[in-house]
Design a protein around this motif. Structure first.
Motif, short mmCIF file in Angstrom:
data_model
loop_
_atom_site.label_atom_id
_atom_site.label_comp_id
_atom_site.label_asym_id
_atom_site.label_seq_id
_atom_site.Cartn_x
_atom_site.Cartn_y
_atom_site.Cartn_z
N ASP A 169 0.83 -1.21 0.00
CA ASP A 169 0.00 0.00 0.00
C ASP A 169 0.86 1.26 0.00
N TYR A 170 2.10 1.13 0.47
CA TYR A 170 3.04 2.25 0.45
C TYR A 170 4.43 1.68 0.67
N TYR A 171 5.44 2.41 0.23
CA TYR A 171 6.84 2.03 0.44
C TYR A 171 7.59 3.25 0.93
N VAL A 172 8.33 3.09 2.03
CA VAL A 172 9.12 4.19 2.57
C VAL A 172 10.53 3.68 2.85
N SER A 173 11.52 4.46 2.41
CA SER A 173 12.90 4.01 2.54
C SER A 173 13.83 5.16 2.19
N PHE A 174 15.12 4.90 2.36
CA PHE A 174 16.11 5.75 1.71
C PHE A 174 16.24 5.28 0.27
N ASP A 175 16.82 6.11 -0.57
CA ASP A 175 16.99 5.80 -1.99
C ASP A 175 18.14 4.80 -2.13
N ASN A 176 17.80 3.50 -2.18
CA ASN A 176 18.84 2.47 -2.14
C ASN A 176 19.71 2.46 -3.39
N ALA A 177 19.11 2.66 -4.57
CA ALA A 177 19.93 2.74 -5.78
C ALA A 177 20.88 3.93 -5.69
N GLY A 178 20.38 5.03 -5.16
CA GLY A 178 21.22 6.21 -4.97
C GLY A 178 22.36 5.97 -3.99
#
Length: 349
Positions: free
Chosen positions: A127-136
């Motif tokens: 329903d939602y995803y929250v994270s740091f920008d892992n590819a970045g």
């Protein structure tokens, strides 16, 4: 005229009641399910940050915390258990991103919301995803290493090792892809690459030891996907008597990694205070409890998402980014053998 005024008054009262209901503090049961204890961050930062935010935003909510300790089956049991306990929102950092698809389906069939946390769930949109920008993150640590090697005069054609995270972690895959992008066109050769089962530092150390035997002084740098795997690689170099240790990247800004940067054994890490993501997850949780639709800042894997941009930490900016900002204190990091390095870097007097 009196009747009109009565109707108007009733309308005002009703509007007030509706407004009060809309702004009433939510309540309910929510769950915070983390994947493993290989990293200390979940116990020390993520859950405390989520709990503190929930206590402010939803003091009447019941918060259940579980850690699967790297066990896919155990995480499924925990997931089913919190649903049975009435959890309406589950914040899930999956042990296995593919296996988590089934968990999302189960929750949504029971009208429960799933917030993918830190690690995405590619196959079935949460329903939602929250994270740091892992590819970045992957691209940033690799580009930082490449710049450092070039500044140090390491010639093109020199070799690097790449140590990735768990093959069952979609976030690790994003970091890996970012590393590839960061190394692309650098002129440096990737001698070997490894996906570390469960992000386990001993596995990273064992693999690195084999590559040191295989490639020796051809290894001029190591792009490690997190601080645990970085620590494993550094331990392998030290055990092999390599001095100085080639520059090694990291990610998470653990106390151990900050100490290794202070001592000069690790080149960089990523400062991503987990409390930032935990607080964002708590805000989204409360919005779901209120029946609201959280705003998508971006979209990843067809999932509305919010991705935070972290900072690369080296010896040059560790004081400003870590200590001056209060992320860690000198009392926590500048202990024993690291005290002299902290003085050299101006962290302590």
């Amino acid at each position: 005229m009196k009747q009109t005024r009565s109707v108007a008054s009733a309308a005002v009262v009703m509007a007030g009641l509706l407004s009060s209901a809309a702004w009433a503090a939510p309540s309910g049961t929510v769950a915070f399910l983390m994947p493993d204890q290989a990293s200390t961050r979940y116990e020390e930062h993520d859950f405390p940050g989520f709990k503190a935010a929930m206590e402010k935003l939803c003091p009447d909510c019941t918060v259940i915390y579980q850690n699967a300790n790297g066990d896919v089956a155990l995480q499924q049991q925990q997931f089913n258990s919190v649903l049975a306990q009435g959890a309406k929102v589950i914040v899930l950092d999956p042990v296995d991103s593919a296996a988590a698809s089934g968990l999302v389906n189960i929750a949504q069939s029971q009208d429960a919301k799933v917030i993918a946390y830190d690690r995405p769930i590619p196959d079935t949109p949460a329903d939602y995803y929250v994270s740091f920008d892992n590819a970045g993150i992957g691209q940033s640590i690799a580009e930082s290493l490449v710049k450092h090697m070039k500044d140090a005069g390491v010639p093109e054609g020199a070799g690097v090792l790449q140590i990735n995270g768990s093959p069952t972690d979609a976030a690790a895959g994003l970091i890996r892809d970012g590393i590839h992008k960061g190394l692309e066109g650098s002129g440096y050769e990737t001698l070997a690459e490894y996906d570390t089962p469960d992000w386990a530092p001993p596995r990273a150390q064992q693999w690195a030891a084999g590559q040191i035997t295989r490639f020796g002084d051809q290894i001029k740098g190591v792009v490690a996907a997190n601080d645990g795997t970085a620590g494993g690689a550094i331990a392998a170099f030290k055990a092999a008597g390599v001095d100085p240790v080639p520059p090694v990247t990291g990610n998470d800004a653990t106390i151990a990694a900050l100490q290794l940067i202070v001592s000069g054994d690790q080149y960089n890490t990523i400062s991503k205070p987990s409390e930032i993501v935990a607080e964002a997850a708590a805000k989204i949780t409360v919005q779901f409890l209120n029946g609201e639709t959280p705003e998508a800042k971006t979209t990843l894997y067809n999932t509305p998402s919010e991705l935070f941009v972290p900072a690369v930490i080296t010896a040059e900016n560790i004081k400003a980014e870590i200590f001056d900002k209060g992320i860690q204190t000198a009392d926590q990091v500048c202990t024993g053998e690291y005290a002299a390095g902290c003085k050299t870097l101006g962290i302590t007097n």
